[in-house]
Design an enzyme around this catalytic site. Structure first.
Site, PDB file in Angstrom:
ATOM      1  N   ARG A  75     -14.780  12.942   9.451  1.00 41.92           N
ATOM      2  CA  ARG A  75     -13.489  13.614   9.670  1.00 41.92           C
ATOM      3  C   ARG A  75     -13.281  14.721   8.655  1.00 41.92           C
ATOM      4  NH1 ARG A  75      -9.527   8.963   8.921  1.00 41.92           N
ATOM      5  NH2 ARG A  75      -7.951  10.570   9.109  1.00 41.92           N
ATOM      6  N   LYS A 101      -8.534  -1.081   6.231  1.00 37.96           N
ATOM      7  CA  LYS A 101      -8.830  -1.598   4.881  1.00 37.96           C
ATOM      8  C   LYS A 101      -7.813  -2.668   4.484  1.00 37.96           C
ATOM      9  CE  LYS A 101      -9.212   2.724   4.086  1.00 37.96           C
ATOM     10  NZ  LYS A 101      -9.367   4.123   3.769  1.00 37.96           N
ATOM     11  N   SER A 112      -7.436   4.148   9.822  1.00 36.60           N
ATOM     12  CA  SER A 112      -8.232   4.181   8.589  1.00 36.60           C
ATOM     13  C   SER A 112      -7.540   3.360   7.496  1.00 36.60           C
ATOM     14  CB  SER A 112      -8.394   5.648   8.159  1.00 36.60           C
ATOM     15  OG  SER A 112      -8.867   5.745   6.850  1.00 36.60           O
ATOM     16  N   HIS A 160       0.839  -1.206   0.000  1.00 37.46           N
ATOM     17  CA  HIS A 160       0.000   0.000   0.000  1.00 37.46           C
ATOM     18  C   HIS A 160       0.870   1.252   0.000  1.00 37.46           C
ATOM     19  CE1 HIS A 160      -3.539   2.448   0.888  1.00 37.46           C
ATOM     20  NE2 HIS A 160      -2.762   3.124   1.725  1.00 37.46           N
ATOM     21  N   ASP A 183     -15.062   2.754   8.580  1.00 38.31           N
ATOM     22  CA  ASP A 183     -14.054   3.743   8.183  1.00 38.31           C
ATOM     23  C   ASP A 183     -14.655   4.749   7.199  1.00 38.31           C
ATOM     24  OD1 ASP A 183     -11.355   4.895   7.703  1.00 38.31           O
ATOM     25  OD2 ASP A 183     -11.737   4.109   5.696  1.00 38.31           O
TER      26      ASP A 183
HETATM   27  N1  URA Z   1      -5.984   7.388   3.483  1.00 36.51           N
HETATM   28  C1  URA Z   1      -6.963   6.736   4.151  1.00 36.51           C
HETATM   29  O1  URA Z   1      -7.461   5.715   3.700  1.00 36.51           O
HETATM   30  N2  URA Z   1      -7.373   7.257   5.350  1.00 36.51           N
HETATM   31  C2  URA Z   1      -6.852   8.363   5.898  1.00 36.51           C
HETATM   32  O2  URA Z   1      -7.256   8.757   6.981  1.00 36.51           O
HETATM   33  C3  URA Z   1      -5.831   9.023   5.188  1.00 36.51           C
HETATM   34  C4  URA Z   1      -5.414   8.513   3.978  1.00 36.51           C
END
Ligand code: URA
Length: 441
Positions: free
Chosen positions: A168, A187, A183, A82, A161
């Site tokens: 947010r 994933k 966050s 990632h 999320d």
């Molecule tokens: N990418 C994400 O998936 N979440 C965040 O909070 C910041 C970047």
């Protein structure tokens, strides 16, 4: 349990228990906890922070809030990769087939680009016929036999999320280290791989602008992976310039294919080799990073990584000829050159400005459903630090119409600064953070 008490405890700077965290994540997913209480909690977390345990519990609760991909029936150790988001970042397109050629299984769900950073799925979809939507059995079959398959995220990965991120975004609480780390990692955990390699970008074009903040984010994410039983390593890499010489979907695909064919820019090659080496090492296909790197270099040299890419493209419906003949990829209809206004050194590349230019050209999205022009983008003729003469070509922009190309060229011109003296060029990468670093703290 009452949300009021959870809010009060966090406001006072106390650590939340696992039960309290699971309670509010469940309530967030079902919609039972109102947005005003969730928003207040996000603000309290943003101000008071969370310790490593709380952050890991939050991540795991968010990961379990929706479907968890089950990759256990796919043979081999599955490794995910990632990037926290960069401009010109085509590393996955090189590192994934490279790792696969070394015996790692990459069964990967990727995202589309949004805002000024690109997405792997859009780059792959620039290949005529290539599909990123496959039935689960086909996904498993390709990953198991070719060693690499990349599809777009299906179903609802970590819906808590999604909800919290939307809150947010409108409550000025995006910039909180535990919230960003949880966050991203929620994933990744829901994606089902056994190990995770993170490329944490740092600099003007990155989420984290300073090396210190990037290191802290990397440590937090490696700690989460470790607590979740998924070996994780993070590489901190520079984003004060775009990666490679191209930005845009087909252009980046072309560059990734060049690297797999033993050509292409050195920075893309080096970073892809580093990331693939960590994937090989975490999957225990080598006893250490040096051995992993030697194996990766060999698979790049002998063409086996290129063959994996060709096979993945063929099995996902695309024409594998694009790897050796990238001229088969979509091309921008019109082009404009951006020339140096003075002589000197290319002293600064405003990465966000370059990303915004690529969106304007049609290579990225302003909104989730904005259409893309796969041939649009930027091809640089100079890299950061290059010596340039007045009137020399710095870059060429590609677009669908003369007007768009003209506008894009103007935006790009502002993003490139010529300095009268040579400046220090930041390194391509800074640091590895591994479980060992997190544990010895
Ligand atoms: N990418 C994400 O998936 N979440 C965040 O909070 C910041 C970047």
């Amino acid at each position: 349990m009452h949300m009021y008490d959870i809010l009060n405890r966090k406001r006072l700077g106390k650590a939340l228990s696992r039960q309290e965290i699971e309670y509010f994540v469940r309530g967030c997913t079902t919609g039972e906890i109102p947005d005003y209480q969730l928003s207040a909690l996000l603000m309290a977390i943003c101000i008071q922070g969370m310790n490593e345990e709380e952050t890991a519990w939050l991540t795991m609760a968010m990961a379990r809030s929706g479907q968890m991909a089950d990759l256990s029936h796919i043979p081999g150790i599955k490794v995910d990769k990632h990037s926290t988001g960069g401009v010109g970042d085509k590393v996955t397109l090189v590192a994934a087939p490279l790792a696969a050629a070394c015996g790692v299984t990459v069964a990967k769900m990727s995202g589309r680009g949004l805002g000024y950073t690109g997405g792997t799925i859009d780059k792959l979809e620039s290949i005529p016929g290539f599909t990123t939507q496959l039935p689960p059995e086909t996904f498993a079959d390709i990953a198991g036999t070719v060693g690499v398959c990349i599809v777009s995220q299906s179903g609802e990965l970590a819906p808590a999320d999604k909800k919290l991120y939307a809150l947010r975004d409108v409550t000025a609480t995006v910039e909180s280290l535990p919230l960003i780390a949880s966050s991203i990692m929620s994933k990744k955990l829901a994606g089902g791989s056994d190990c995770i390699v993170l490329d944490v970008k740092t600099g003007s074009g990155a989420f984290m602008k300073t090396l210190e903040d990037s290191r802290a984010l990397a440590r937090a994410m490696v700690s989460i992976g470790s607590q979740a039983g998924k070996p994780t390593a993070a590489l901190i890499t520079d984003m004060n310039r775009p990666l490679g010489m191209t930005v845009g979907n087909a252009l980046e695909m072309e560059e990734a294919c060049q690297v797999l064919c033993g050509q292409g820019p050195e920075d893309v090659r080096r970073l892809s080799v580093a990331v693939a080496s960590a994937m090989v090492w975490l999957a225990k296909k080598a006893s250490g990073m040096e051995e992993a790197q030697a194996l990766v270099e060999e698979k790049l040299r002998d063409g086996s990584a290129r063959e994996r890419m060709e096979e993945m493209i063929r099995r996902q419906g695309g024409d594998p000829e694009v790897v050796r003949h990238p001229e088969c990829l979509p091309q921008g209809r019109v082009s404009r050159q951006v020339l140096a206004a003075s002589s000197g050194w290319l002293g600064a590349m405003d990465t966000q400005g370059i990303g915004r230019c690529s969106v304007l050209l049609g290579a990225g999205r302003e909104k989730k459903d904005s259409p893309l022009d796969y041939g649009a983008g930027i091809r640089f003729a100079k890299t950061l630090g290059s010596c340039v003469e007045k009137g020399e070509v710095l870059a060429t922009v590609y677009a669908e119409t003369e007007q768009i190309a003209e506008e894009g060229a103007k935006v790009l011109e502002k993003a490139l600064r010529i300095a009268p003296v040579p400046l220090e060029i930041p390194p391509l990468f800074y640091d590895w953070i591994t479980e060992k670093d997190v544990k010895k703290k």
